[in-house]
Design an enzyme around this catalytic site. Sequence first.
Site, PDB file in Angstrom:
ATOM      1  N   ASP A   1       0.955  -1.211  -0.002  1.00  0.00           N
ATOM      2  CA  ASP A   1      -0.237  -0.190  -0.009  1.00  0.00           C
ATOM      3  C   ASP A   1       0.799   0.971   0.027  1.00  0.00           C
ATOM      4  O   ASP A   1       2.039   1.348   0.357  1.00  0.00           O
ATOM      5  CB  ASP A   1      -0.968  -0.094   1.380  1.00  0.00           C
TER       6      ASP A   1
ATOM      7  N   ASP B   1     -10.727   2.086  -3.204  1.00  0.00           N
ATOM      8  CA  ASP B   1     -11.493   1.711  -1.739  1.00  0.00           C
ATOM      9  C   ASP B   1     -13.070   1.721  -1.919  1.00  0.00           C
ATOM     10  O   ASP B   1     -13.699   1.364  -0.747  1.00  0.00           O
ATOM     11  CB  ASP B   1     -10.860   2.738  -0.916  1.00  0.00           C
TER      12      ASP B   1
END
Length: 689
Positions: A444, A512
């Site tokens: 990430d 997301d």
Amino acid sequence: MLEISDDGRTWLLTGPTSSYAVHLTEGDELLHLHWGPRVALDDAEALAVRPLPEYWPFESPLDGREEYPVEGGPRFVRPALSVRTDERRGTEWGFERYETEGDELRLRFCDGGLSVTLHYRMRGDVVERWVTLDNQGPALELLRADSATWTLPDREDWRLSQLHGRWGAESRLARSPLTYGEKVIGSRRGHTGHQHLPWVALDTDATEERGEVYGCALGWSGTWRIAVAQLPDGRVQITGGAGYDDSGLLRLAAGESFTTPVFAGLWSDGGFGGASRAWHAYQRAYVIPDADRDRPVLFNSWEATEFDISEEQQRVLARRAAAIGVELFVVDDGWFGTRTSDRAGLGDWTPNPDRFPSGLKPLAEYVQALGMQFGIWVEPEMVNPDSELYRTHPDWVQHQTGRKRTEFRNQLVLNLARDDVQEYLWERLDGLLSSAPIDYVKWDFNRCFTDAGWPGGPYPQRLWVDHVRALYHLLDRLRAAHPGVAFESCSGGGGRIDLGVLSRTDQVWTSDNTDPLDRLAIQHGFSQIHPARVMAAWVTDSPNAMLNHRASSLRFRFVSAMAGVLGVGGDLATWSEEELAEARERVTLYKEIRPVVQRGDLYRLRPPRGGLSAVQYVLGGETVVLAWLQAQSYGAPVPALRLRALDPTESYECLETGEIHRGAVLVHHGLRVGLHGDLDAAVIRLRRI
Ligand code: DGJ
């Protein structure tokens, strides 16, 4: 295939359906000749002798025609190359030689001690272009070094397609007429960015399945820029490369060199759909590692547990995940250091002793004993000020002397241009992957650069480029040392998706935003350039807790996520027996259609615009249709879906109903999908008989 004229001044690259030609004039000007349908070398030579137009003194005949316009001389377009020494600015190059190696063409120019080599390589119908700069003269500053300038043929009414967005709303397709002047997209954030995917497409009158489409995509995961210019005479050029501004990409000392990222270009006459399929085929064949291996169905713990995790709770989730058929169980954020919230722990890559007293190995082994692979989340390029790493090495972050260190999500960016930082990360990550049987790493990156400085280090601007190079190097090194481990590129969702990162990761986290309806538009945009094989999509809880509280059926959520690499991200501990049973059925169905979805050709039958939308995947005699009905209004019947790429003379069995359909009927009159009401969805499998 590469062909060269007898005088060694015209070069023609040819792919299965397209050709690309350039020509060097007697004055050493490198002109673009052709990019489009296949032509012969004779055609390219005929183009080469066509005289340049004569202009009044306020325009340059070179503008809009050069392969790689440098700064300086009779040029007024945006330069692809801009160089400054202590004495002067710009480039006046002379042709040195051409070289070929395999299918790669290199055209080498020199200006004093600086040599500039343009590289070309055809991969299918994709032309890969990049540039190497080698400085054997005095130090110089590279203000701009684009990877390529692409020249479109003379046409009227160009239209630009781009993929824009922001966090939670990435890769949405926008299409608008091009007008005079420049349209510039890019990122000045240190990573590819949620705001634009590094891709553009240009057409004049294409439809989804017909017409010419030109596309360009950059393989770079840092700061970048693509400028599309419509010049005063209507000609269009696209130039792009690493770095956003022209204020200094790097300093090249004597003996130093720089290689730009690849800027890939594709011509297709199969409309937007044909262009996408060609991009997908290119990435599966040349970019994505092990693309012929299907990606497993994963479970990810993030939306279920966020930071509140424990080994026991992960075991409960793992048992439920295994029971519904999940193949890869991924523990997201919160397993390491003192990471019980986003305020602490980033940088300390050892398991949290309260949460995982014996490390990750027992959980990994437990997960594997359940028949699944085991994965973890990391964010190696970042550090929380509240961490052992930062307390020990406060100088390891990007910062400038005497200026504040801007925190986003309570974190700072490590300066990966530093060798000691790279070595630290290598040791930690290599150690981590050796400490437990880990099969998968979700990598990430959750904030942009804001204070990109390196006090005492080399000229700070290097850091923008060197960060990306270090990331690539680290990924390459980890992949080589742990060949069984797969990697996912994530950056707060889709903030780092590009051909560069895709050449060293196995899939990407698309967004997301896991709302299944929003996802249809995000996935529609994503599919313009990237294949389903890398597009991770999770089924999460309803109502959607992260974004919009929209309620949707498990069926709709599954069918939305089945359009890519299926994952489950809901809190399985709270799912009812009925939901788990339904999930199991749908996961089983996905595994059946997976080869077709992940390796097949994609046809976008109807875009997600409010009513019915659908995609079709075709692999050999197998066809899968995913259809979604957002809302049925005024009782109007839902239209039949005209399918593509089927043989009208053949018959097809619907595996859902057992019905036999005639190919001609499916192609010309369509398949009735029987959807009703709001947020309905269906999977239809057809097999040629
Ligand atoms: C952002 C990612 O996109 C999420 O999926 C999750 O991994 C969080 N980071 C964890 O901090």
